[in-house]
Design a protein around this motif. Structure first.
Motif, PDB file in Angstrom:
ATOM      1  N   GLY A 165      13.112  -2.207  -6.823  1.00  0.00           N
ATOM      2  CA  GLY A 165      13.849  -2.708  -7.983  1.00  0.00           C
ATOM      3  C   GLY A 165      15.243  -3.140  -7.579  1.00  0.00           C
ATOM      4  O   GLY A 165      15.416  -3.910  -6.641  1.00  0.00           O
ATOM      5  N   THR A 166      16.253  -2.610  -8.258  1.00  0.00           N
ATOM      6  CA  THR A 166      17.631  -3.002  -7.950  1.00  0.00           C
ATOM      7  C   THR A 166      18.196  -2.250  -6.745  1.00  0.00           C
ATOM      8  O   THR A 166      19.221  -2.644  -6.210  1.00  0.00           O
ATOM      9  CB  THR A 166      18.557  -2.766  -9.164  1.00  0.00           C
ATOM     10  OG1 THR A 166      18.468  -1.393  -9.540  1.00  0.00           O
ATOM     11  CG2 THR A 166      18.159  -3.658 -10.330  1.00  0.00           C
ATOM     12  N   LYS A 197      18.168  -1.518  -2.999  1.00  0.00           N
ATOM     13  CA  LYS A 197      17.642  -2.110  -1.765  1.00  0.00           C
ATOM     14  C   LYS A 197      17.066  -1.015  -0.874  1.00  0.00           C
ATOM     15  O   LYS A 197      17.507   0.136  -0.929  1.00  0.00           O
ATOM     16  CB  LYS A 197      18.743  -2.851  -1.022  1.00  0.00           C
ATOM     17  CG  LYS A 197      19.165  -4.121  -1.711  1.00  0.00           C
ATOM     18  CD  LYS A 197      20.073  -4.936  -0.835  1.00  0.00           C
ATOM     19  CE  LYS A 197      20.372  -6.258  -1.500  1.00  0.00           C
ATOM     20  NZ  LYS A 197      20.998  -7.199  -0.599  1.00  0.00           N
ATOM     21  N   ALA A 228      13.976 -11.410   1.172  1.00  0.00           N
ATOM     22  CA  ALA A 228      14.348 -11.370  -0.251  1.00  0.00           C
ATOM     23  C   ALA A 228      13.319 -10.559  -1.041  1.00  0.00           C
ATOM     24  O   ALA A 228      13.689  -9.757  -1.904  1.00  0.00           O
ATOM     25  CB  ALA A 228      14.466 -12.788  -0.813  1.00  0.00           C
ATOM     26  N   ASN A 229      12.043 -10.746  -0.726  1.00  0.00           N
ATOM     27  CA  ASN A 229      10.991  -9.972  -1.398  1.00  0.00           C
ATOM     28  C   ASN A 229      11.091  -8.492  -1.040  1.00  0.00           C
ATOM     29  O   ASN A 229      10.940  -7.628  -1.902  1.00  0.00           O
ATOM     30  CB  ASN A 229       9.608 -10.507  -1.030  1.00  0.00           C
ATOM     31  CG  ASN A 229       9.330 -11.869  -1.628  1.00  0.00           C
ATOM     32  OD1 ASN A 229       9.964 -12.275  -2.594  1.00  0.00           O
ATOM     33  ND2 ASN A 229       8.390 -12.581  -1.043  1.00  0.00           N
ATOM     34  N   ASP A 239      13.709  -6.857  -0.273  1.00  0.00           N
ATOM     35  CA  ASP A 239      14.892  -6.297  -0.948  1.00  0.00           C
ATOM     36  C   ASP A 239      14.607  -5.863  -2.382  1.00  0.00           C
ATOM     37  O   ASP A 239      15.357  -5.071  -2.947  1.00  0.00           O
ATOM     38  CB  ASP A 239      16.047  -7.297  -0.931  1.00  0.00           C
ATOM     39  CG  ASP A 239      16.844  -7.253   0.359  1.00  0.00           C
ATOM     40  OD1 ASP A 239      16.635  -6.324   1.181  1.00  0.00           O
ATOM     41  OD2 ASP A 239      17.683  -8.147   0.560  1.00  0.00           O
ATOM     42  N   THR A 240      13.538  -6.387  -2.990  1.00  0.00           N
ATOM     43  CA  THR A 240      13.204  -6.029  -4.372  1.00  0.00           C
ATOM     44  C   THR A 240      12.129  -4.940  -4.464  1.00  0.00           C
ATOM     45  O   THR A 240      11.699  -4.605  -5.569  1.00  0.00           O
ATOM     46  CB  THR A 240      12.717  -7.266  -5.153  1.00  0.00           C
ATOM     47  OG1 THR A 240      11.467  -7.708  -4.591  1.00  0.00           O
ATOM     48  CG2 THR A 240      13.732  -8.388  -5.116  1.00  0.00           C
ATOM     49  N   THR A 241      11.725  -4.389  -3.345  1.00  0.00           N
ATOM     50  CA  THR A 241      10.645  -3.394  -3.313  1.00  0.00           C
ATOM     51  C   THR A 241      10.936  -2.197  -4.214  1.00  0.00           C
ATOM     52  O   THR A 241      10.035  -1.650  -4.837  1.00  0.00           O
ATOM     53  CB  THR A 241      10.403  -2.924  -1.866  1.00  0.00           C
ATOM     54  OG1 THR A 241      10.078  -4.066  -1.069  1.00  0.00           O
ATOM     55  CG2 THR A 241       9.275  -1.920  -1.776  1.00  0.00           C
ATOM     56  N   THR A 300       6.265  -4.356  -0.818  1.00  0.00           N
ATOM     57  CA  THR A 300       6.802  -5.155  -1.907  1.00  0.00           C
ATOM     58  C   THR A 300       5.681  -5.643  -2.814  1.00  0.00           C
ATOM     59  O   THR A 300       4.581  -5.940  -2.353  1.00  0.00           O
ATOM     60  CB  THR A 300       7.620  -6.355  -1.382  1.00  0.00           C
ATOM     61  OG1 THR A 300       8.195  -7.039  -2.496  1.00  0.00           O
ATOM     62  CG2 THR A 300       6.778  -7.339  -0.600  1.00  0.00           C
ATOM     63  N   CYS A 349       5.906  -8.361  -4.502  1.00  0.00           N
ATOM     64  CA  CYS A 349       6.010  -9.815  -4.544  1.00  0.00           C
ATOM     65  C   CYS A 349       5.581 -10.424  -3.206  1.00  0.00           C
ATOM     66  O   CYS A 349       6.266 -10.234  -2.196  1.00  0.00           O
ATOM     67  CB  CYS A 349       7.454 -10.210  -4.878  1.00  0.00           C
ATOM     68  SG  CYS A 349       7.677 -11.974  -5.096  1.00  0.00           S
TER      69      CYS A 349
END
Length: 159
Positions: free
Chosen positions: A82-83, A85, A75-76, A78-80, A44, A46
């Motif tokens: 982009g939209t 998962k 949560a971070n 899940d954004t690896t 990720t 983030c």
């Protein structure tokens, strides 16, 4: 090795455990080599340095903070992509794996399991031998106090 690997695991988010990142100062190796073998694996963007909250006994002694860290890390992760998962989350530490799995329905596994499956799949394609079932850590704990649990949870049902 590259010719022997049949990577078919989909989008994989990698959680580098603190033991690798901070303890041993090893960063980037797992995801680099897995990507070179054909896996769609990413860390990720983030807070990749952030602990998942397992931290050995930390999750037992400080569960509230450990769960907050876990949820933030998930949560971070899940954004690896982009939209989209990730289809799987992998790590290199059994503590991280079981802790993260307790907060998501996305499969969380050890990266070596993916490599083993890719090698086994490639092997069955060439020699016809049956693949073995991958190891699945027990993510559910017994809730009734008997200490008996399975991958589906407590064997005695809810207390």
């Amino acid at each position: 090795l590259r010719e022997r690997v049949k990577a078919t695991a989909g989008r994989i988010a990698f959680h580098p455990p603190c033991s690798l990142q901070h303890g041993m100062q090893l960063r980037g190796g797992v995801e680099k080599y897995m990507a070179e073998l054909g896996f769609n694996i990413k860390v990720t963007g983030c807070e990749p340095h952030l602990c998942c909250g397992s931290a050995g006994t930390y999750s037992v002694l400080n569960p509230e903070i450990a769960y907050q860290l876990r949820d933030r890390k998930l949560a971070n992760l899940d954004t690896t992509f982009g939209t989209d998962k990730p289809q799987q989350i992998v790590s290199a530490n059994i503590g991280c794996i079981t802790h993260l799995q307790s907060g998501t329905t996305t499969p969380v596994r050890h990266w070596i399991e993916l490599l083993d499956e890719a090698l086994t799949h490639a092997k069955t394609q060439t020699c016809g031998r049956a693949a073995h079932a991958p190891f699945r850590p027990v993510a559910s704990r017994c809730q009734c106090g008997t200490g008996q649990s399975t991958a589906d949870g407590c064997t005695q049902g809810d207390p």
